[in-house]
Design a protein around this motif. Structure first.
Motif, short mmCIF file in Angstrom:
data_model
loop_
_atom_site.label_atom_id
_atom_site.label_comp_id
_atom_site.label_asym_id
_atom_site.label_seq_id
_atom_site.Cartn_x
_atom_site.Cartn_y
_atom_site.Cartn_z
N GLY A 78 0.79 -1.22 0.00
CA GLY A 78 0.00 0.00 0.00
C GLY A 78 0.82 1.27 0.00
N ARG A 79 2.12 1.17 -0.25
CA ARG A 79 2.98 2.36 -0.29
C ARG A 79 2.85 3.07 -1.63
NH1 ARG A 79 8.30 -0.88 1.63
NH2 ARG A 79 7.57 -2.07 -0.17
N ASP A 80 2.91 4.38 -1.60
CA ASP A 80 2.74 5.19 -2.80
C ASP A 80 3.97 5.05 -3.70
OD1 ASP A 80 1.49 7.17 -4.49
OD2 ASP A 80 2.96 8.59 -3.72
N VAL A 81 3.77 4.57 -4.93
CA VAL A 81 4.87 4.32 -5.85
C VAL A 81 5.50 5.64 -6.30
CG1 VAL A 81 5.51 3.33 -8.09
CG2 VAL A 81 3.90 2.13 -6.60
N PHE A 82 4.71 6.69 -6.47
CA PHE A 82 5.25 7.98 -6.88
C PHE A 82 6.23 8.52 -5.84
CE2 PHE A 82 4.87 12.68 -6.80
CZ PHE A 82 5.47 12.94 -8.03
N SER A 83 5.83 8.48 -4.59
CA SER A 83 6.70 8.96 -3.52
C SER A 83 7.98 8.13 -3.43
CB SER A 83 5.97 8.93 -2.17
OG SER A 83 4.81 9.74 -2.21
N ARG A 84 7.83 6.82 -3.55
CA ARG A 84 8.99 5.95 -3.47
C ARG A 84 9.93 6.15 -4.66
NH1 ARG A 84 9.20 1.90 -0.03
NH2 ARG A 84 10.23 0.47 -1.47
N THR A 85 9.37 6.42 -5.83
CA THR A 85 10.19 6.65 -7.02
C THR A 85 11.03 7.91 -6.86
OG1 THR A 85 8.55 5.56 -8.43
CG2 THR A 85 10.16 6.98 -9.52
N LEU A 230 19.28 -7.39 -7.29
CA LEU A 230 19.77 -8.70 -6.86
C LEU A 230 19.80 -8.87 -5.35
CD1 LEU A 230 22.76 -9.05 -9.36
CD2 LEU A 230 20.54 -10.19 -9.50
N GLY A 231 19.44 -7.80 -4.62
CA GLY A 231 19.43 -7.86 -3.17
C GLY A 231 20.78 -7.61 -2.54
N LEU A 232 21.72 -7.02 -3.31
CA LEU A 232 23.07 -6.75 -2.81
C LEU A 232 23.32 -5.27 -2.61
CD1 LEU A 232 25.06 -9.24 -5.08
CD2 LEU A 232 24.53 -9.50 -2.66
N GLY A 233 22.28 -4.47 -2.64
CA GLY A 233 22.44 -3.03 -2.47
C GLY A 233 22.22 -2.61 -1.04
N VAL A 234 21.48 -1.53 -0.88
CA VAL A 234 21.21 -0.99 0.45
C VAL A 234 20.14 -1.83 1.14
CG1 VAL A 234 21.86 1.32 -0.26
CG2 VAL A 234 19.49 0.62 -0.45
N SER A 235 19.82 -1.45 2.36
CA SER A 235 18.82 -2.17 3.14
C SER A 235 17.49 -2.19 2.40
CB SER A 235 18.65 -1.50 4.50
OG SER A 235 17.68 -2.17 5.28
N PRO A 236 16.76 -3.31 2.42
CA PRO A 236 15.52 -3.43 1.64
C PRO A 236 14.46 -2.38 1.96
CG PRO A 236 16.23 -5.57 2.44
CD PRO A 236 17.11 -4.56 3.10
N GLU A 237 14.44 -1.86 3.19
CA GLU A 237 13.40 -0.88 3.52
C GLU A 237 13.67 0.49 2.91
OE1 GLU A 237 16.28 -1.07 7.07
OE2 GLU A 237 15.16 -2.49 5.84
N ILE A 238 14.88 0.73 2.42
CA ILE A 238 15.20 2.00 1.76
C ILE A 238 14.79 1.90 0.30
CG2 ILE A 238 17.05 3.59 1.13
CD1 ILE A 238 18.59 2.63 3.55
N PRO A 239 13.96 2.81 -0.20
CA PRO A 239 13.49 2.69 -1.58
C PRO A 239 14.61 2.98 -2.59
CG PRO A 239 12.71 4.75 -0.59
CD PRO A 239 13.35 3.96 0.50
N GLY A 263 11.27 1.64 -13.65
CA GLY A 263 12.03 1.28 -14.84
C GLY A 263 12.19 2.46 -15.79
N PHE A 264 11.10 3.20 -16.01
CA PHE A 264 11.18 4.41 -16.85
C PHE A 264 12.12 5.43 -16.24
CE2 PHE A 264 6.69 3.46 -18.60
CZ PHE A 264 7.25 2.74 -19.66
N ALA A 265 12.12 5.55 -14.92
CA ALA A 265 13.01 6.50 -14.25
C ALA A 265 14.47 6.15 -14.52
CB ALA A 265 12.72 6.51 -12.75
N ILE A 266 14.81 4.87 -14.45
CA ILE A 266 16.18 4.44 -14.74
C ILE A 266 16.54 4.76 -16.18
CG2 ILE A 266 17.71 2.45 -14.94
CD1 ILE A 266 16.16 1.14 -12.67
N ILE A 267 15.64 4.43 -17.10
CA ILE A 267 15.91 4.65 -18.53
C ILE A 267 16.12 6.13 -18.82
CG2 ILE A 267 14.90 4.51 -20.84
CD1 ILE A 267 13.47 1.94 -19.91
N LEU A 268 15.23 6.98 -18.32
CA LEU A 268 15.31 8.41 -18.62
C LEU A 268 16.56 9.04 -18.01
CD1 LEU A 268 11.59 9.53 -18.17
CD2 LEU A 268 12.87 9.35 -20.30
N SER A 269 16.87 8.69 -16.77
CA SER A 269 18.04 9.29 -16.11
C SER A 269 19.34 8.87 -16.79
CB SER A 269 18.06 8.93 -14.63
OG SER A 269 18.12 7.52 -14.46
N VAL A 270 19.48 7.59 -17.08
CA VAL A 270 20.70 7.09 -17.73
C VAL A 270 20.81 7.64 -19.14
CG1 VAL A 270 21.87 5.03 -18.58
CG2 VAL A 270 20.83 5.02 -16.31
#
Length: 292
Positions: A78-85, A230-239, A263-270
């Motif tokens: 139920g977390r807001d995807v826009f805020s997390r993005t 892959l689960g090798l980044g920062v803590s899972p609770e950090i978006p 996914g679109f955010a990654i594509i556009l930024s890169v």
């Protein structure tokens, strides 16, 4: 003397303004700068722009599609995807900037030492070749796995992975510059080696370092997303964009927005960073600038 200093400052300012005008004349570069600026502003103003907390749970609003209330929909908690993005963009930009600065520090230092001192050239060059023989993502995974997943570990691992790219460029350019007459003249005058390396060699390497830095920024953001996926980044609770995509995999077909928007955010930024880097390369390279 005052008139000469004033004239020099005016000339430098005129050259900078002319450079920026020529740079923005290219539509792709202008579009990349605009998109990148939007991402930076969204990340910087995330607490003011985001309508909800990125970690706020609301099981009642679980897997809600995009609407006026939730612009990008909600995830499985139920977390807001826009805020997390938006908040995930802050971390991606932070990692990218930190990796560029740390890898530049390591790579430029190794490249200058290898290119300027003949005795150090062979061992440093072999070290660079050995590190570049490994695929980037595999070496990053190995380093993170060995050091333990965390934000600082990701930054250090990616910096070690990308430093050889800068080191190779700096070394190749330094090998050429150290043989130029003005460097030999400075050595003949007894100017210190450190002064020659920083004032006469490094200043002439700023253009390729700047261009390569934009590409490393994009690569670092993409690699961070891959490690988080892959689960090798920062803590899972950090978006992060990578963890958001990983979390939305099992809901593809049911809640596609969970993977689409990060996914679109990654594509556009890169893509924006790559376009800016291409533009800078064409403007700063004399051989390519003649064709513009």
């Amino acid at each position: 003397m005052a008139d000469i200093a004033t004239t020099t400052k005016r000339t430098a300012a005129s050259q900078r303004s002319r450079f920026l005008r020529r740079l923005f004349k290219r539509k792709t570069v202008a579009a990349g700068i605009i998109v990148l600026t939007i991402f930076v502003l969204l990340a910087a103003l995330a607490p003011l722009i985001a309508p909800y907390s990125p970690s706020k749970l609301s099981i009642v609003n679980r897997l809600k599609p995009p609407s006026e209330l939730f612009w990008f929909g909600t995830d499985e908690f139920g977390r807001d995807v826009f805020s997390r993005t938006i908040y995930a963009g802050r971390l991606s930009l932070l990692v990218g900037a930190a990796v560029v600065m740390l890898s530049a520090l390591i790579g430029v230092t190794l490249g200058l030492l290898a290119g300027f001192f003949k005795k150090l050239d062979t061992p440093i060059a072999r070290l660079i070749d050995a590190m570049m023989s490994f695929p980037d993502i595999l070496l990053a995974i190995a380093l993170v796995a060995a050091l333990g997943p965390s934000l600082s570990t990701v930054i250090v691992a990616l910096s070690i992975v990308y430093a050889p790219r800068l080191a190779r460029i700096v070394r190749a350019s330094t090998l050429v510059i150290r043989e130029l007459p003005y460097v030999e003249a400075a050595q003949a005058l007894g100017i210190s080696t450190f002064h020659i390396m920083t004032r006469h060699v490094l200043r002439n390497l700023l253009s390729p370092i700047l261009v390569q830095g934009t590409f490393l920024f994009a690569s670092a953001m993409l690699a961070e997303a891959g490690l988080s996926f892959l689960g090798l980044g920062v803590s899972p609770e950090i978006p992060t964009w990578g963890t958001m995509i990983a979390g939305g995999r099992q809901y593809i077909g049911q809640a596609d927005w969970m993977t689409y928007f990060p996914g679109f955010a990654i594509i556009l930024s890169v893509l924006s960073l790559q376009m800016v880097g291409d533009g800078l390369r064409d403007m700063l390279d004399p051989r390519l600038r003649k064709d513009l």
